[in-house]
Structures are given as structure tokens and as C-alpha cells.
Design a protein around this motif. Structure first.
Motif, PDB file in Angstrom:
ATOM      1  N   CYS A 141      -5.882  18.732  19.798  1.00 22.26           N
ATOM      2  CA  CYS A 141      -6.703  19.923  19.683  1.00 22.26           C
ATOM      3  C   CYS A 141      -7.816  19.717  18.679  1.00 22.26           C
ATOM      4  O   CYS A 141      -7.660  18.970  17.711  1.00 22.26           O
TER       5      CYS A 141
ATOM      6  N   PHE B 272      -8.985  22.326  17.042  1.00 23.25           N
ATOM      7  CA  PHE B 272      -8.720  23.349  16.031  1.00 23.25           C
ATOM      8  C   PHE B 272      -7.408  22.983  15.319  1.00 23.25           C
ATOM      9  O   PHE B 272      -6.639  22.156  15.808  1.00 23.25           O
ATOM     10  N   ARG B 273      -7.157  23.666  14.222  1.00 19.92           N
ATOM     11  CA  ARG B 273      -5.873  23.519  13.524  1.00 19.92           C
ATOM     12  C   ARG B 273      -5.368  24.923  13.198  1.00 19.92           C
ATOM     13  O   ARG B 273      -5.206  25.268  12.023  1.00 19.92           O
TER      14      ARG B 273
ATOM     15  N   TYR C 171      -1.285  29.251  12.806  1.00 20.13           N
ATOM     16  CA  TYR C 171      -0.022  29.698  13.406  1.00 20.13           C
ATOM     17  C   TYR C 171       0.539  28.692  14.398  1.00 20.13           C
ATOM     18  O   TYR C 171       1.601  28.909  14.966  1.00 20.13           O
TER      19      TYR C 171
ATOM     20  N   GLY D 188      -2.200  22.066  23.573  1.00 24.29           N
ATOM     21  CA  GLY D 188      -3.401  21.529  22.968  1.00 24.29           C
ATOM     22  C   GLY D 188      -4.652  22.197  23.545  1.00 24.29           C
ATOM     23  O   GLY D 188      -4.589  23.285  24.067  1.00 24.29           O
TER      24      GLY D 188
END
Ligand code: SAM
Ligand code: SF4
Length: 321
Positions: free
Chosen positions: A21, A23-24, A27, A68
Motif C-alpha cells: 500500500c 498509505f500507512r 487503523y 492493500g
């Protein structure tokens, strides 16, 4: 037709094409870098498509591509087109963070994609940066606009978290309402990969917040969706997903495939069976047998509602949520 041991028809498969991914999200993924499944362990699109044909031939009618972040996988439109050309009637959808949608939405639609679900957790750039660990909002909203402009149907997902984006519940709903996007608020699901201090809002808290601004009626579940829907006076509907409940299990129609080829009968169970070996060998009968066995062993209910308080150790970025 695929029917499980509790007489549920299984006609929906969620396919994760990558666990990676861009992004991280706090959540979903750990902040620190970690190791990914090596790329050579991922099934190729040709291999995934071979299994999609098996699933479609056995009665699957809906396929959702997820991750992902699925748009990180090159040539995703070609995979979509393979499925569309084989079975144009399939309800072909994708869940995405939308960051890479601008510039690709038209191609995906032309390939046969019908619908997308997009994560919209906030409308504030600094909050988006805090959640995703990256300056993402501009691209996300541009991606949503483009998806709408090319005629893809769009739904949105928001995970409301206390002290993070909980002040924006009405704002995000209004943003969606203005664009005729159905929003579903997802209760935060605890998992060992998320940031430790997250406090998700529960459905009763969400409803109380929304009730301060709107009046609405409870419409219950809609088909096999785990989302509980509410209709506002002007007809707009929003949904709430309560993952810790198990009242949606009786209408569950889905199984999940990871990018490595593990077939999972229930999001909340660690059990899985691999179709990778049979698909790589060209053993279509073997792959169909694994599919039927996974459907046969689909549990009646998820384990999170149980007294043991069990949860899956699997990450959402691995199973596709
Ligand atoms: N990257 C895409 C995205 O973010 O939409 C697709 C994969 S993501 C794992 C699918 C969905 O899972 C997203 O809607 C995300 O909000 C949700 N999700 C991830 N972790 C979650 C958690 N801990 N609790 C509730 N929902 C979660
Ligand atoms: Fe990536 Fe989606 Fe997980 Fe966010 S929720 S880290 S966008 S997979």
C-alpha cells in the motif's frame, strides 16, 4: 452453485491483488517499515484469472478487487478486462484509497469495472496526513471526482476514531450526500497491526452524533451486505458496519482470496486453503475442489461475538478488509 453447510449461497469473492500500500493508515498498518510477501509469491493476473473462471463457472456473480492498494498493481485494467470479457454480467467492483484513481478511472471503467468503494476518513488535509502518514487528501478527492465524472458508481467508507476524525462525521456524510455517494461508517476493528491508542466510535455513538443533525429510519440490512442501512427524511441512505456483531453472518455470501492464493472462508477466522499449487499446475479440477471445500467449511458465525473474544491475527491489508 456454491452452497455452504448452513444453506447460504456463496456467490461473492473478494480478491486481494496485493498487500502492498502507498498509505500507512493508522487503523490498518504498522508505522514502521516491514517486510512484504516477495513479489514472486504473488499469483500473476493470468493465474488469478484462471481461478476467477473456476469461481464464475461454479456460480460466483460478484467479484471485488481489493488489497492493500489494488491500483499499485500494474495493468490492473487488463485483469479487469479478462474477467469482463469472460463474463460481462459479473458485478465487478473495487475497493481503493483513490490516490491513483485520477488518470486511471476511465481506463478501469472501459475495461469493465462497474463500481468502487473509496475510503474517505476526513476532509482535512492535516487529518488525512495523520491517518495515512502521507499528504494524500488532494489526490483522494481528485480521484473520487474523476470516478464520478467517468460514470463509476461510488460508495465511501469511513472509520470514525475518537480525537482523530470523529468531529467530521456530519461533514463527510454531507460531502457524500451532495455527490450521491452512499457512505458507510465502519466501526474500528481491533487488530495487532494498528496503532495501539486508537479508539473507534461504536454504532450507538455514531447514531447519537448523526441524530443531532438528522432524523432517519432504520432500514435494516440490504441483501447480503454487512452494513445496516438508515434512510433520512430526504431519501438519502447511509450505512453502519458493526464488525463485532454477528447478525450479518446469516446472510453472508462471501469468501476471500489473498494475493498469494489463500482462500479464506471468513474474515474473522485464521483458517485458509491455498489454490496456488493447483492453479500453477493447470489443475482446474483441483482448484475447484479447494473452492468447494472452503465453502463447505465456512463457519456459521464469526468468532468476534463469541465469549472467547477471539479475533483473526490476519491483517486487513492482507485480506482486503
Ligand atoms: N486500500 C483500499 C482502501 O483503503 O479502501 C482497500 C483495502 S482496505 C484494507 C479495505 C477497507 O478496510 C477500507 O475501507 C478500510 O477502511 C477498512 N479497514 C482497514 N483496517 C480497518 C480496521 N482496523 N477497522 C475497520 N476497517 C478497516
Ligand atoms: Fe492501505 Fe487501505 Fe490499509 Fe489504508 S486501509 S493502509 S489505504 S490498505
Amino acid at each position: 452453485m456454491l452452497i455452504d453447510s448452513y444453506d447460504r449461497v456463496v456467490d461473492y469473492i473478494r480478491v486481494s491483488v496485493t498487500e502492498r500500500c502507498n498509505f500507512r493508515c493508522s487503523y490498518c498498518m504498522p508505522e514502521k517499515p516491514f517486510s512484504w510477501v516477495p513479489k514472486e509469491n504473488l499469483l500473476s493476473f493470468e493465474e488469478l484469472f484462471e481461478f476467477m473462471k473456476v469461481a464464475i463457472d461454479e456460480g460466483v456473480k460478484k467479484i471485488r478487487i481489493t488489497g492493500g492498494e489494488p491500483l499499485l498493481r500494474e495493468d490492473l485494467d487488463k485483469f479487469i478486462k479478462m474477467i469482463y470479457d469472460y463474463a460481462p454480467e459479473i458485478d465487478l467492483a473495487m475497493t481503493t484509497n483513490a490516490f491513483l484513481l485520477k488518470g486511471s478511472a476511465q481506463r478501469l471503467k472501459d475495461a469493465g469495472l462497474k463500481r468502487i468503494n473509496v475510503s474517505i476518513d476526513t476532509l482535512k488535509p492535516e487529518v488525512a496526513q495523520k491517518i495515512a502518514q502521507k499528504d494524500v487528501l488532494k489526490n483522494v478527492l481528485a480521484g473520487v471526482n474523476e470516478a464520478l465524472a467517468v460514470g463509476l458508481k461510488v460508495k465511501a467508507n469511513m472509520v470514525p476514531m475518537r480525537g482523530v476524525n470523529s468531529q467530521e462525521i456530519v461533514d463527510v456524510l454531507e460531502y457524500c450526500k451532495e455527490r450521491d455517494i452512499t457512505i458507510r461508517f465502519i466501526e474500528y476493528m481491533e487488530n495487532s497491526h494498528a496503532k495501539e491508542d486508537i479508539q473507534g466510535l461504536k454504532s450507538n455513538e455514531l447514531l447519537a452524533i448523526l441524530n443531532e443533525t438528522y432524523s432517519f429510519e432504520d432500514e435494516g440490512f440490504d441483501g447480503s451486505s454487512p452494513s445496516h442501512y438508515y434512510r433520512m427524511d430526504d431519501g438519502y441512505r447511509f450505512g453502519i458496519i458493526e464488525p463485532y456483531a454477528d447478525d450479518f453472518c446469516k446472510q453472508c455470501n462471501r469468501i476471500r482470496l489473498t494475493a498469494e492464493g489463500n482462500l479464506i472462508p471468513c474474515l474473522y477466522f485464521d483458517e485458509a486453503m491455498s489454490i496456488a499449487e493447483s492453479i500453477k499446475r493447470g489443475d482446474i479440477k483441483g482448484a475447484a475442489a479447494v473452492l468447494k471445500e472452503v465453502v463447505r467449511t465456512k463457519p456459521e458465525k464469526n468468532r468476534w461475538g463469541g465469549e472467547e473474544g477471539e479475533s483473526s491475527s490476519r491483517a486487513f491489508y492482507e485480506t482486503g478488509g
